[in-house]
Design an enzyme around this catalytic site. Structure first.
Site, PDB file in Angstrom:
ATOM      1  N   SER A 151      16.736  29.966 103.064  1.00 32.44           N
ATOM      2  CA  SER A 151      17.375  30.755 101.990  1.00 32.44           C
ATOM      3  C   SER A 151      17.339  32.227 102.397  1.00 32.44           C
ATOM      4  CB  SER A 151      16.551  30.566 100.713  1.00 32.44           C
ATOM      5  OG  SER A 151      16.913  31.504  99.716  1.00 32.44           O
ATOM      6  N   TYR A 157       8.628  29.722  95.890  1.00 32.76           N
ATOM      7  CA  TYR A 157       9.888  29.528  96.619  1.00 32.76           C
ATOM      8  C   TYR A 157       9.970  30.462  97.829  1.00 32.76           C
ATOM      9  CZ  TYR A 157      14.970  28.688  97.071  1.00 32.76           C
ATOM     10  OH  TYR A 157      16.227  28.353  97.525  1.00 32.76           O
TER      11      TYR A 157
HETATM   12  P1  NAD Z   1      20.402  20.889  93.932  1.00 40.31           P
HETATM   13  O1  NAD Z   1      19.445  20.927  92.793  1.00 40.31           O
HETATM   14  O2  NAD Z   1      21.873  20.758  93.665  1.00 40.31           O
HETATM   15  O3  NAD Z   1      20.018  19.731  94.955  1.00 40.31           O
HETATM   16  C1  NAD Z   1      18.692  19.462  95.297  1.00 40.31           C
HETATM   17  C2  NAD Z   1      18.631  18.077  95.907  1.00 40.31           C
HETATM   18  O4  NAD Z   1      17.261  17.818  96.242  1.00 40.31           O
HETATM   19  C3  NAD Z   1      19.075  16.967  94.953  1.00 40.31           C
HETATM   20  O5  NAD Z   1      19.722  15.958  95.688  1.00 40.31           O
HETATM   21  C4  NAD Z   1      17.737  16.458  94.397  1.00 40.31           C
HETATM   22  O6  NAD Z   1      17.812  15.114  93.949  1.00 40.31           O
HETATM   23  C5  NAD Z   1      16.884  16.583  95.637  1.00 40.31           C
HETATM   24  N1  NAD Z   1      15.451  16.621  95.363  1.00 40.31           N
HETATM   25  C6  NAD Z   1      14.767  17.419  94.518  1.00 40.31           C
HETATM   26  N2  NAD Z   1      13.460  17.100  94.547  1.00 40.31           N
HETATM   27  C7  NAD Z   1      13.324  16.085  95.435  1.00 40.31           C
HETATM   28  C8  NAD Z   1      12.229  15.316  95.895  1.00 40.31           C
HETATM   29  N3  NAD Z   1      10.990  15.514  95.445  1.00 40.31           N
HETATM   30  N4  NAD Z   1      12.458  14.340  96.794  1.00 40.31           N
HETATM   31  C9  NAD Z   1      13.721  14.092  97.237  1.00 40.31           C
HETATM   32  N5  NAD Z   1      14.786  14.789  96.841  1.00 40.31           N
HETATM   33  C10 NAD Z   1      14.595  15.763  95.948  1.00 40.31           C
HETATM   34  O7  NAD Z   1      20.072  22.220  94.754  1.00 40.31           O
HETATM   35  P2  NAD Z   1      20.819  22.968  95.949  1.00 40.31           P
HETATM   36  O8  NAD Z   1      21.166  24.315  95.453  1.00 40.31           O
HETATM   37  O9  NAD Z   1      21.868  22.123  96.561  1.00 40.31           O
HETATM   38  O10 NAD Z   1      19.588  23.170  96.954  1.00 40.31           O
HETATM   39  C11 NAD Z   1      19.501  22.535  98.208  1.00 40.31           C
HETATM   40  C12 NAD Z   1      18.660  23.395  99.128  1.00 40.31           C
HETATM   41  O11 NAD Z   1      19.321  24.633  99.364  1.00 40.31           O
HETATM   42  C13 NAD Z   1      17.273  23.742  98.575  1.00 40.31           C
HETATM   43  O12 NAD Z   1      16.312  23.676  99.603  1.00 40.31           O
HETATM   44  C14 NAD Z   1      17.459  25.171  98.099  1.00 40.31           C
HETATM   45  O13 NAD Z   1      16.256  25.875  98.098  1.00 40.31           O
HETATM   46  C15 NAD Z   1      18.423  25.686  99.142  1.00 40.31           C
HETATM   47  N6  NAD Z   1      19.157  26.886  98.732  1.00 40.31           N
HETATM   48  C16 NAD Z   1      19.968  26.879  97.641  1.00 40.31           C
HETATM   49  C17 NAD Z   1      20.627  28.043  97.297  1.00 40.31           C
HETATM   50  C18 NAD Z   1      21.563  28.111  96.134  1.00 40.31           C
HETATM   51  O14 NAD Z   1      22.003  29.219  95.786  1.00 40.31           O
HETATM   52  N7  NAD Z   1      21.914  27.006  95.495  1.00 40.31           N
HETATM   53  C19 NAD Z   1      20.460  29.200  98.057  1.00 40.31           C
HETATM   54  C20 NAD Z   1      19.616  29.166  99.157  1.00 40.31           C
HETATM   55  C21 NAD Z   1      18.966  27.999  99.487  1.00 40.31           C
END
Ligand code: NAD
Length: 260
Positions: free
Chosen positions: A142, A155
């Site tokens: 991130s 985080y």
């Molecule tokens: P999201 O909530 O849409 O998806 C998260 C996914 O992780 C889902 O499929 C959920 O079921 C799964 N998950 C959660 N806990 C779990 C567990 N214990 N075991 C297995 N699966 C699990 O979120 P996202 O925004 O798509 O995030 C995905 C990644 O991207 C994360 O690591 C997040 O930190 C990172 N990220 C997101 C953003 C953003 O702005 N959305 C920015 C930077 C980084």
């Protein structure tokens, strides 16, 4: 170009993980999906991904907070799909609170899912990659892997740690045909971020759209959310031949967030 490669994408039932799984499947990769959700919806998603791209798609319900589940997920990919060539450590959760109020259980969960899971996954998957002399590990970190914000202690700690783990794996695998890189997105409008926008709108008594715009303005010079499709395209690039000497990098895709 990635025809026949086998990819595990953790947390791929929604958001960024689903964007990456879809992009890799479109390149011909067989996919191990993982993540939570309604079983019927996940089965339908797996079938559609497989049918649309003429690839094999399996699903592991492994909980990324449990090391034994992670090892089982890798073993399942080997048994059902024939190996692991690409591991995308993407599953992640968020909790927002000042350090003094941060619930200890939430700290432990964020560190386990956002950081330790990548270690356990890499540990289990790497022998399968080095045996073949080809592998890709992509850690979804991130902008918070490179800079901090208040109220996100667990985080920010986990994502900085993930960037560090990326570098160590890159060094250890430098001459094994394996690369390990981190992708550092800024704001992507997924469920994880929608929850933060809703909480912000409720706390400030402002409309959702205003909170949505404020979130961008506060951090990113570019007032645009990145999409899961763009992150999927970057993951595909990292798996390709052009990126074969790129390793240990932390790649920003963040509308200029960390350029400031
Ligand atoms: P999201 O909530 O849409 O998806 C998260 C996914 O992780 C889902 O499929 C959920 O079921 C799964 N998950 C959660 N806990 C779990 C567990 N214990 N075991 C297995 N699966 C699990 O979120 P996202 O925004 O798509 O995030 C995905 C990644 O991207 C994360 O690591 C997040 O930190 C990172 N990220 C997101 C953003 C953003 O702005 N959305 C920015 C930077 C980084």
């Amino acid at each position: 170009m990635l025809q026949g490669k086998i990819a595990i994408v953790t947390g791929s039932t929604s958001g960024i993980g689903l964007g990456i799984a879809t992009a890799l499947a479109a390149e011909g990769c067989d996919i191990m999906l993982n993540g939570f959700g309604d079983p019927a919806a996940i089965a339908a998603l797996a079938k559609k991904l497989g049918d649309d791209n003429k690839v094999r798609v399996a699903y592991s319900p492994a909980d990324m907070s449990k090391p034994a589940d992670i090892r089982d997920m890798v073993a399942m990919a080997v048994e059902q799909l024939g190996g692991v060539d690409i591991l995308v450590n993407n599953a992640g959760i968020q909790h927002v609170a000042p350090v003094v109020d941060f619930p200890e259980g939430r700290w432990d969960a964020v560190i386990a899912i956002n950081l330790s899971a990548a270690f356990h996954g890499a540990k289990a998957a790497l022998p399968h990659m080095t045996r073949k002399g080809w592998g890709r590990i992509i850690n979804i970190a991130s902008a918070h892997g490179l800079v901090a914000s208040g109220e996100k202690a667990a985080y920010v700690t986990a994502k900085h740690g993930l960037v560090g783990l990326t570098k160590v794996i890159a060094i250890e695998t430098a001459n094994a045909g394996v690369t390990c890189n981190a992708i550092c997105p800024g704001w992507v409008l997924t469920d994880l971020v929608k929850k933060q926008i809703e909480a912000r709108a409720a706390a400030q008594g402002i409309p959702y759209q205003q909170a949505h715009d404020d979130l961008l303005r506060e951090k990113q010079p570019m007032l645009q959310y990145t999409t899961p499709e763009k992150i999927g395209a970057l993951a595909v690039f990292l798996c390709g031949e052009a990126a074969s000497t790129m390793t240990g990098a932390a790649l920003s895709i963040d509308g200029g967030w960390v350029a400031q």
